[in-house]
Design an enzyme around this catalytic site. Structure first.
Site, short mmCIF file in Angstrom:
data_model
loop_
_atom_site.label_atom_id
_atom_site.label_comp_id
_atom_site.label_asym_id
_atom_site.label_seq_id
_atom_site.Cartn_x
_atom_site.Cartn_y
_atom_site.Cartn_z
N HIS A 21 -74.33 10.85 38.86
CA HIS A 21 -75.57 10.83 38.72
C HIS A 21 -76.30 12.39 38.34
CE1 HIS A 21 -79.82 11.72 40.39
NE2 HIS A 21 -79.77 10.08 40.33
N ASP A 23 -78.48 14.61 38.76
CA ASP A 23 -78.32 15.61 39.89
C ASP A 23 -77.29 16.07 40.38
OD1 ASP A 23 -81.24 15.61 39.25
OD2 ASP A 23 -81.51 14.30 40.95
N LYS A 24 -76.57 15.18 40.58
CA LYS A 24 -74.99 15.59 41.42
C LYS A 24 -73.94 16.11 40.33
CE LYS A 24 -75.59 15.19 45.43
NZ LYS A 24 -75.33 16.55 45.97
N GLU A 49 -77.99 27.97 39.04
CA GLU A 49 -78.52 26.61 38.89
C GLU A 49 -78.09 25.96 37.78
OE1 GLU A 49 -80.62 26.13 41.36
OE2 GLU A 49 -80.86 28.01 42.32
N GLU A 62 -78.18 34.24 39.21
CA GLU A 62 -77.85 35.41 39.51
C GLU A 62 -76.46 35.48 40.06
OE1 GLU A 62 -81.65 34.71 38.73
OE2 GLU A 62 -81.04 34.34 40.75
N LYS A 174 -76.36 4.55 41.90
CA LYS A 174 -76.95 4.77 43.19
C LYS A 174 -76.82 3.73 44.49
CE LYS A 174 -81.02 6.85 43.10
NZ LYS A 174 -82.55 7.05 42.66
N PHE A 238 -78.29 -1.91 33.41
CA PHE A 238 -78.21 -0.33 33.52
C PHE A 238 -76.99 0.25 32.93
CE2 PHE A 238 -77.63 2.93 37.23
CZ PHE A 238 -77.79 4.09 36.31
N ASP A 246 -81.81 10.48 32.35
CA ASP A 246 -82.88 11.30 33.34
C ASP A 246 -82.02 12.74 33.37
OD1 ASP A 246 -84.40 11.88 35.31
OD2 ASP A 246 -83.37 10.96 36.78
N ALA A 247 -82.99 13.58 33.23
CA ALA A 247 -82.48 15.22 33.37
C ALA A 247 -82.13 15.26 34.65
CB ALA A 247 -83.75 15.90 32.92
N ARG A 252 -81.55 18.96 43.90
CA ARG A 252 -82.44 17.84 43.95
C ARG A 252 -82.17 16.64 44.80
NH1 ARG A 252 -85.71 16.54 38.36
NH2 ARG A 252 -83.83 15.21 38.14
N LYS A 253 -81.34 16.66 45.43
CA LYS A 253 -80.83 15.68 46.40
C LYS A 253 -80.66 16.17 47.86
CE LYS A 253 -81.33 11.97 43.67
NZ LYS A 253 -82.30 12.43 42.99
N LYS A 273 -74.78 28.29 46.06
CA LYS A 273 -75.23 29.40 46.75
C LYS A 273 -73.97 29.62 47.32
CE LYS A 273 -79.93 28.12 47.34
NZ LYS A 273 -81.01 27.58 48.21
N LYS A 277 -75.90 33.43 51.65
CA LYS A 277 -77.18 32.45 51.51
C LYS A 277 -76.97 31.52 52.95
CE LYS A 277 -77.90 33.81 47.12
NZ LYS A 277 -76.62 34.62 46.89
N ASP A 279 -79.19 29.66 53.62
CA ASP A 279 -79.62 28.15 53.33
C ASP A 279 -78.43 27.13 53.72
OD1 ASP A 279 -82.29 28.29 52.81
OD2 ASP A 279 -82.09 28.76 50.39
#
Length: 395
Positions: A21, A23-24, A49, A62, A174, A238, A246-247, A252-253, A273, A277, A279
């Protein structure tokens, strides 16, 4: 006349995505770069990123390190391993463009994270924020059943593709799983959805038959019955998938990465990260705490929140919510957590051994509920200490 209480029923749905996918793909690239940084310099700092689209990968962020990373090589190897190795897919590891726009970590942030250099002597959090961890006793993994089942089906899609069992499958895909609960316990697979990219020549009927046999039934097991609704490639086709369709973006997941919608989420993503971090590192610690609380039998469900301020070591708050299932009060659990878990960034990193190149494999199929020795936040080695403390400190 007293009315008999009716069973409480509801349906909860979670989704997962395959490693192909878009995003992955981005999450795995960002974490592959992080792994290479840590492999050379365990004290590397990274906020990396990635964006992918048709024929293009952009890596930005960074970084501070004593090592050197060939970003182009890492990007291409990651895409190749995922399976974008056929030009007919419209995205290929050899000929996609790779743009690198990486800068050095801000010195203003660095001084707050480096021990002894900021306003406070101890290593501070790399950012402000609030992080959550969650656990439930409804599965052996101490995870909600919908997200665990969705992940297993997504992983199964990749396995039957890569093994050649279903050679017509392509990397993108998915899954979605809707579980019916009765009185708070999972009872029935109400609906399962699988969308899988495929070669143009294969028929929808064959895809439906093969996916049901090799992906859905082996994972669903006893939860599937004649009433279960099944949707496979519900649009009917598909073929075009991945970055050309799809960008994709890193981070995003985040609900796929965590608990599938159960519990809360602080908002920050994990991939790209480094463990300074919070997060990432504090989310891992919160999961570790919650899982040990449930594994100790102190609650059937447990949510833990940790909150931090940039540059300061100790959390500004620790919250526990057992959703009414606790054997002791939430206040008592907070006390035992503060006693037995080091919640400073340095303490978390040391205890969970986070300065290791372990992150790429976290970036697909969930960061939690996986049986892997490198996932130290999944250990239940604090169970005895929690039980003993609460037994000897009863109010």
């Amino acid at each position: 006349m007293v009315l008999k209480n009716k069973e409480e029923r509801f349906i909860f749905t979670s989704e997962s995505v395959t490693e192909g996918h878009p995003d992955k793909v981005c999450d795995q690239i960002s974490d592959a770069i992080l792994d290479e940084l840590i492999r050379q310099d365990p004290n590397s700092r990274s906020g990396c990123e990635t964006l992918v689209t048709t024929g293009l990968v952009v890596v930005a962020g960074e970084i501070r390190t004593k090592g050197y990373v060939d970003v182009q090589k890492v990007v291409r190897n990651t895409i190749r391993e995922i399976g974008y190795n056929d030009h007919s897919y419209g995205f290929h590891w050899e000929d996609c463009g790779v743009v690198v726009a990486i800068d050095e970590q801000s010195p203003d942030i660095a001084q707050g994270v480096d021990s002894g250099k900021g306003k406070f002597k101890a290593q501070g959090a790399g950012d402000q924020g609030l992080m959550f961890g969650y656990a439930t006793d409804e599965t052996p993994e101490y995870m909600p059943l919908p997200i665990i089942m969705a992940h297993k089906m997504a992983r199964k899609l990749a396995q039957v593709r890569k093994s050649g069992k279903l050679p017509y499958l392509r990397p993108d895909g998915k899954t979605e799983v809707a579980i019916e609960y009765v009185d708070g316990k999972p009872k029935h697979l109400n609906t399962v959805v699988v969308a899988t990219q495929h070669d143009e020549q294969v028929s929808l009927k064959r895809i439906e038959r093969d996916i049901l046999k090799t992906v859905i039934r082996p994972v669903a097991g006893k939860y599937m019955n004649k009433k279960t609704k099944v949707f496979v490639n519900a649009t009917g086709k598909f073929v075009k998938g991945g970055p050309p369709a799809d960008a994709g973006l890193t981070g995003r997941k985040i609900i796929v990465d965590t608990y599938g919608g159960h519990g809360s989420h602080g908002g920050g993503c994990f991939s790209g990260k480094d463990p300074s971090k919070v997060d990432r590192s504090a989310s891992y610690m919160a999961r570790y705490i919650a899982k040990n609380v449930v594994a100790a039998g102190l609650a059937k469900k447990c949510e833990v929140q940790l909150a931090y301020v940039i540059g300061f070591a100790n959390p500004i708050s620790v919250m526990v919510d057992t959703k009414g299932t606790g054997q002791v009060s939430n206040k008592q659990l907070v006390q035992v957590i503060r006693k037995h878990f080091n919640l400073t960034p340095a303490g978390i990193i040391k205890h969970l051994k986070l300065k290791r190149p372990i992150y790429k494999k976290t970036a697909a199929y969930g960061h939690f509920g996986r049986n892997d020795s490198d996932f130290t936040w999944e250990k239940t080695d604090k169970v005895k200490a929690l039980r003993t403390y609460l037994k000897t400190n009863k109010n």
